[in-house]
Design a protein around this motif. Structure first.
Motif, PDB file in Angstrom:
ATOM      1  N   PRO A   1       0.825  -1.217   0.000  1.00  0.00           N
ATOM      2  CA  PRO A   1       0.000   0.000   0.000  1.00  0.00           C
ATOM      3  C   PRO A   1       0.861   1.271   0.000  1.00  0.00           C
ATOM      4  CG  PRO A   1      -0.026  -1.026   2.167  1.00  0.00           C
ATOM      5  CD  PRO A   1       0.679  -1.987   1.259  1.00  0.00           C
ATOM      6  N   TYR A   2       0.320   2.297  -0.627  1.00  0.00           N
ATOM      7  CA  TYR A   2       0.927   3.628  -0.597  1.00  0.00           C
ATOM      8  C   TYR A   2      -0.055   4.558   0.099  1.00  0.00           C
ATOM      9  CZ  TYR A   2       2.676   8.140  -2.235  1.00  0.00           C
ATOM     10  OH  TYR A   2       3.143   9.432  -2.303  1.00  0.00           O
ATOM     11  N   ARG A   3       0.401   5.146   1.217  1.00  0.00           N
ATOM     12  CA  ARG A   3      -0.459   5.993   2.047  1.00  0.00           C
ATOM     13  C   ARG A   3      -1.739   5.266   2.452  1.00  0.00           C
ATOM     14  NH1 ARG A   3       0.011  12.099  -0.637  1.00  0.00           N
ATOM     15  NH2 ARG A   3       2.265  12.341  -0.265  1.00  0.00           N
ATOM     16  N   GLY A   4      -1.566   4.015   2.809  1.00  0.00           N
ATOM     17  CA  GLY A   4      -2.677   3.233   3.357  1.00  0.00           C
ATOM     18  C   GLY A   4      -3.665   2.728   2.335  1.00  0.00           C
ATOM     19  N   ALA A   5      -3.294   2.701   1.053  1.00  0.00           N
ATOM     20  CA  ALA A   5      -4.248   2.257   0.041  1.00  0.00           C
ATOM     21  C   ALA A   5      -3.539   1.522  -1.088  1.00  0.00           C
ATOM     22  CB  ALA A   5      -5.027   3.440  -0.527  1.00  0.00           C
ATOM     23  N   VAL A   6      -4.269   0.594  -1.691  1.00  0.00           N
ATOM     24  CA  VAL A   6      -3.827  -0.123  -2.885  1.00  0.00           C
ATOM     25  C   VAL A   6      -4.840   0.157  -3.984  1.00  0.00           C
ATOM     26  CG1 VAL A   6      -3.659  -2.424  -3.933  1.00  0.00           C
ATOM     27  CG2 VAL A   6      -2.528  -1.964  -1.750  1.00  0.00           C
TER      28      VAL A   6
END
Length: 530
Positions: free
Chosen positions: A500-505
């Motif tokens: 994830p990037y900044r808490g998201a995929v």
């Protein structure tokens, strides 16, 4: 990959040669070089880590070949020398999935093509709840020695098949299970050794009772029930469920011969009652599955009044499971939930509220007559229809058909004699294997709140969570909120891990389901979208 039929290419060549021979009498015309492909593994089905290989027969000095994957991408190309008319062609494929191989003889010679599959490794649950089934036709002569391993390779846990009354009851009250060279016993033995549970469907007639018609007298119904008892006694604990008749609401099956049954719900309910009593007498642990109702999308509503009358006429008391065949070659699987809701309403109102639902037949053919009946559509619809059925509480689902049959090209495999080769896979064969590898042992856990046009269904045992996700409109983007990396597996079994990037995929969805394994907190629109 778009195929050009070989017959079309060859006929054009022969026509040109014929004209040449006519124009130049006495000139010898060379015959085109032929090429034929043989199998080193039944159906060209290979395990992960195996090198797909094929036997080549041709008088040419070499063959050139190309391989395309499910997505239409060229994945391998090469040339293989031929010695004394034979060669072993080995294809360096490094990913699981479905593939098409095209081989051409040197010097502009003939061509041949086939399909093959490399199956993903799977640790399927040994204690799953028999959700994943397939219709087979071993009773019609399919080869169980070849096909049973091809069933278990993809996680099929139960098959629907038959023991044919008209053949096994050789005289009134006399039963011989060794008829037809013992094929009825042989396939049951093969299924038992592979731990595949049979759902035996009973029907349809006997020349010794009711003139060979659908049973319509007390004598005919009792004879039908005695045959069921004989089968249960013969195979013992291997049988845990039986189906009563097949699509009795249709003239094709429900009204055999010259009797009075006429596909009427009251006659078939009476037959089910007699069978249920007979089963209760000798094997009360066996589930009675009925009425095996045909209910196509085009006329689903028309089939429900028949079912309601059947249930009211005593059918509700005679069954443990309500079984339907909700075919919909005209439509996508997303039409299933509304029809299942209507089916449950009829069951609730007519005495079968507590009965589970089984899809004892459902599948899409591959006849290319519409966008819904291509091989690609079949591979997409298979996992989507299973997931949507489970989401509505359907307890078992038997894909029709495991292999192409007289009823049409519904199979996951092609039939013997197919130009692509005996038992060769369609893309749906791999899609089935990936689905069971991802979902086996995980109960359905609910649907996520999702943006419009997106489907996301959770399967979880409390420890492991897998989501089946798709969007019928290709190119639909979603954002999965997660604190940890996710494993994403495509419909052909290729897995990648996404951090994830900044808490998201971020994922791009299409009609081909993705399986997302890991801790997903929410499924949202992509950033900036509304």
């Amino acid at each position: 990959m778009t195929r050009v039929p070989r017959t079309g290419r060859l006929s054009l060549g022969f026509a040109a040669l014929a004209l040449l021979a006519t124009a130049l009498p006495g000139v010898a015309v060379a015959q085109p070089t032929t090429v034929a492909l043989g199998q080193t593994s039944p159906g060209n089905i290979f395990a992960t880590g195996a090198t797909p290989s094929f036997e080549v027969s041709t008088p040419a000095s070499s063959v050139s070949w190309t391989v395309h994957d499910y997505w239409g991408d060229e994945t391998a190309v090469g040339t293989t020398p031929v010695t004394d008319g034979r060669a072993l062609l080995q294809v360096p494929v490094d990913a699981v999935g479905y593939y098409e191989l095209h081989v051409t003889a040197a010097d502009g010679g003939g061509a041949a093509e086939t399909s093959f599959a490399v199956l993903p490794e799977a640790d399927r649950s040994a204690t799953d709840d028999l959700r994943f089934g397939a219709q087979t036709h071993f009773a019609h002569g399919w080869d169980p020695e070849i096909l049973v391993p091809l069933l278990t390779n993809i996680g099929v846990q139960t098959v629907r098949d038959a023991q044919q009354w008209q053949l096994i009851e050789t005289a009134p009250g006399t039963y011989d299970f060794t008829v037809e060279n013992g094929r009825f016993e042989t396939f049951m033995e093969e299924l038992g050794e592979a731990s595949v549970e049979p759902l035996l469907n009973f029907g349809l007639y006997s020349p010794h009772h009711d003139g060979g018609a659908t049973p319509y007298t007390d004598e005919g119904r009792q004879a039908f029930a005695r045959f069921v008892q004989e089968v249960l006694a013969h195979y013992g604990d291997q049988i845990r469920s039986i189906g009563v008749y097949n699509e009795p609401n249709t003239p094709k099956f429900g009204d055999r011969g010259d009797g009075l049954a006429d596909a009427r719900p009251d006659y078939h309910a009476a037959l089910a009652q007699v069978v249920s009593d007979a089963v209760q007498e000798v094997r009360p642990d066996v589930e009675v599955v009925a009425p095996e109702l045909l209910a196509k999308t085009q006329d689903f509503a028309e089939g429900l009044p028949w079912l309601a009358e059947y249930l009211r006429a005593g059918g509700a008391e005679a069954l443990d499971v309500v079984s339907v065949h909700p075919y919909r070659a005209c439509c996508t699987p997303e039409t299933l939930p509304a029809d299942i809701a209507d089916l449950r309403r009829v069951m609730d109102e007519n005495g079968a509220a507590d009965a589970p639902i089984w899809f004892s037949e459902l599948g899409w053919p591959t006849n290319d007559r519409s966008e819904h009946t291509t091989e690609r559509a079949q591979a997409q619809y298979l996992p989507r229809s299973y997931v949507l059925a489970f989401s509505e509480g359907v307890a078992r689902y038997y894909w029709y058909n495991f292999m192409d049959h007289n009823s049409g090209p519904f199979g996951l495999l092609r039939r013997p004699g197919d130009p692509q080769g005996d038992y060769t896979p369609k893309p749906s064969y791999v899609a089935y294997a990936v689905m069971t590898a991802q979902l086996s042992g995980l109960p359905y856990d609910g649907a996520d709140r999702v943006p419009g046009g997106v489907h996301s269904h959770r399967f979880s045992d409390g420890v492991t969570a897998v989501r089946a996700m798709w969007a019928p409109e290709a190119g639909t983007e979603v954002r999965l909120m997660t604190p940890r990396p996710l494993q994403v597996t495509d419909t052909m079994g290729v897995t990648r891990t996404i951090t994830p990037y900044r808490g998201a995929v971020s994922l791009t969805l299409s009609g081909d389901p993705l399986y997302v394994r890991g801790n997903v907190k929410a499924v949202l629109h992509p950033r900036g979208a509304r």
